[in-house]
Design an enzyme around this catalytic site. Sequence first.
Site, PDB file in Angstrom:
ATOM      1  N   HIS A  48      -5.309   0.596  -8.711  1.00 20.31           N
ATOM      2  CA  HIS A  48      -3.910   0.276  -8.400  1.00 20.31           C
ATOM      3  C   HIS A  48      -3.541  -1.150  -8.827  1.00 20.31           C
ATOM      4  CE1 HIS A  48      -0.168  -0.391  -6.276  1.00 20.31           C
ATOM      5  NE2 HIS A  48      -0.744  -1.283  -5.488  1.00 20.31           N
ATOM      6  N   HIS A  72      -3.243  -8.933  -5.681  1.00 23.30           N
ATOM      7  CA  HIS A  72      -2.222  -8.894  -4.632  1.00 23.30           C
ATOM      8  C   HIS A  72      -2.647  -8.154  -3.367  1.00 23.30           C
ATOM      9  CE1 HIS A  72      -1.156  -4.868  -6.345  1.00 23.30           C
ATOM     10  NE2 HIS A  72      -0.706  -4.621  -5.138  1.00 23.30           N
ATOM     11  N   GLU A  76      -5.219  -8.744   1.812  1.00 25.33           N
ATOM     12  CA  GLU A  76      -4.786  -7.792   2.840  1.00 25.33           C
ATOM     13  C   GLU A  76      -5.862  -6.746   3.143  1.00 25.33           C
ATOM     14  OE1 GLU A  76      -1.491  -4.248   3.465  1.00 25.33           O
ATOM     15  OE2 GLU A  76      -1.440  -5.498   1.668  1.00 25.33           O
ATOM     16  N   ASP A  77      -6.541  -6.244   2.101  1.00 31.17           N
ATOM     17  CA  ASP A  77      -7.394  -5.063   2.268  1.00 31.17           C
ATOM     18  C   ASP A  77      -8.890  -5.333   2.134  1.00 31.17           C
ATOM     19  OD1 ASP A  77      -5.167  -3.466   2.639  1.00 31.17           O
ATOM     20  OD2 ASP A  77      -4.950  -3.013   0.512  1.00 31.17           O
ATOM     21  N   ASP A 139       4.301  -3.296  -7.773  1.00 32.92           N
ATOM     22  CA  ASP A 139       3.455  -2.665  -6.759  1.00 32.92           C
ATOM     23  C   ASP A 139       4.134  -1.412  -6.207  1.00 32.92           C
ATOM     24  OD1 ASP A 139       1.479  -2.390  -4.641  1.00 32.92           O
ATOM     25  OD2 ASP A 139       2.946  -3.321  -3.309  1.00 32.92           O
ATOM     26  N   ASP A 260      30.612  13.735 -17.457  1.00 33.20           N
ATOM     27  CA  ASP A 260      29.916  12.766 -18.320  1.00 33.20           C
ATOM     28  C   ASP A 260      28.425  12.723 -17.994  1.00 33.20           C
ATOM     29  OD1 ASP A 260      30.564  11.779 -15.869  1.00 33.20           O
ATOM     30  OD2 ASP A 260      31.057   9.760 -16.544  1.00 33.20           O
TER      31      ASP A 260
END
Length: 696
Positions: A48, A72, A76-77, A139, A260
């Site tokens: 990812h 990024h 966090e992970d 992301d 259109d």
Amino acid sequence: MLRQYELVERVKEYDPDADEALLNRAYVYTVQKHGTQKRASGDPYFSHPVEVAGLMTDLKLDLETIITALLHDTVEDTLATIDEVEELFGGDVARLVDGVTKLSKIEAMPENERAAENLRKFLLAMSEDIRVLLVKLGDRLHNMRTLHYIKSPEKRQRISRETMDIYAPLAERVGMYEYMREMQMLAFEQIEPEAYATITGRLAQIRAQDGGQVDAIALAIKQALAENGLKVEVSGREKHPYSIWRKMAERHVSFEQVTDIMAFRVIAESEADCYAAMGVLHTTWQFIPGRFKDYISTPKSNGYRSLHTSLVYENAMRVEVQIRTKEMHRTNEFGLAAHWAYKQDERPDGQVGWLRDLIEIVDASHDAEELLEHTRMAVYQDRIFAFTPKGALFQLPKGATPVDFAFAVHSELGAQTVGAKINGRHMPLRTVLNNGDVVEIIKAKTAEPQMSWLGFVATGKARASIRRSVRLKEREEVAALGAKLFDEIAGRVPAKIGKKAVREAVKRLDLEDEDELMFLVGANKLSDHRVMEALVPGSTAGLEEDGQWAKQEKAISIRGLTPGVGFRLAECCRPVPGDRIVGLRREGQPVEVHAIDCLELASGIDSDWIDLNWGKGSHGAIGRIRVILYDRPGTLAEMAAIFNQNHSNVVALAQSQRDPPFSTYDVELEVQDLAHLTRIISALRANDSVAQAERL
């Protein structure tokens, strides 16, 4: 997934001087940190961030942004820390990674609060460096591309709504239309699956039946322009399903009535050629009045520049045509990201005008619901242009009024608005502005935003500012009342109260300052008992929490009850000595004492009714009244003065309605008897600040 050497090659292709070793180190770092983590698809998790970095290379962004995309999710992970990132990759990368990371730690919050807090941090991080937004959009786009792997339909719907409400509009506001369109398409598929399937199915049918009609129209446009000496590129496409569905919803029409569906893009060599091409098209085919827009001379706030027109082609078919240069096209598709390409010497300030407005909204919004409401209003694009008398241009949403215009110019001007001239004529403040209007705002230094403006303003900035001002005004009025009530409470303490005692009381109550104390007293959020104890510790010894009221209840006696039988005064009618009263007796409960005309007595039809009278010398009860004041400064203080003059203490005060020019308050008062309550109501009715006063 991009391999390490492929990512390096992509960056080196447009930035030969990029630090290859640093990029390699970042790639290896994210692979090692994410280790064996898996995504819902079963792919390694590090795929990812690598794909997000690939999206950033498509935009030709600088090396710091590419590395931020790779890292990024690490803080966090994984076990990585910001300090470690800073040590390995530098302060700028660490700051960017931290900005993106802060947006994702909100999963435990309720949906609206989580979305609002996410958005709040997002906007604040963006204000420091717009690259935070670019990485976050990349992301979100990649997450939307893989959303179908998530098994929970509820989670897919939640992520899609957040994308549609926040991230797609933000992509539009920074001009990243490619990202916006794909996000909308993917979110639409999850939110409205039946509509998505129907529209895509109809488009497939048209594609199968048109026999290359799109290519034929594109060729006809190119030939018409070539015959007039214009060298252009022409491409055609169907509008994407979400765009068609939104047009169907807005116009309340069926698919067949959307004429259109096909759009064509003309890429010209120069700005002059764009206008020349438009002239050729308008003389070759009939153009549709009202559908021509010149975003070259007047760009959108996100920098979008193009000419838009709609033509009637053969067989009354309507087609939309956009005309622009190559440079305009790149900016239009990738917006602010185009300015952040590695080779740009001068990059735009992250604090662009609309972003400053969003930061003001963050500061002014009271809660999660307000923030989401105001921000949605601020980021959606369907705009008109209005001018100041000196020619300054401001973009506003359709439906905007002079009040919105004033707040767009400056928050202080909006707050001081008292009138407006539109194209030289005095017009009401609720007048809806049209494209090209010249607006002159009339102001007064003593003016204040009015609550009634919320009924017609169209911008999030105006709505947030008005609500904030009204809240501050209400707080000041409640604090003024609280100061009067505080003096009465302080008078019951067995000591003289000076400024030092008040300062100490503020500390004991753990409040910020004296103003907060007065506000809480006025809003009835601090009991008399707590205030007295904070002023003089020990002064309430022997009293119950509401000791004063307990004493007064003992001063009331009821004749007609069996000795020893308990009673309580009914909350619905709050009888006071002097009222005709009756008792309702239910098994196992105290006798409930009601005023004889209480409407709630009907609910006691199965109870035993007892004829009652007030005992000799009964005094002291709580009366309830409703007062409608004129909504202007000082009226609340005048009402408090009337209570004070009549020796009545306010037990509770609540604003039940505000409908300018009136404010309605429900007040609970300590009164001696019916005659005392009647005198207070009479005094209120005689006051010029009071429109109406009655007992509840």
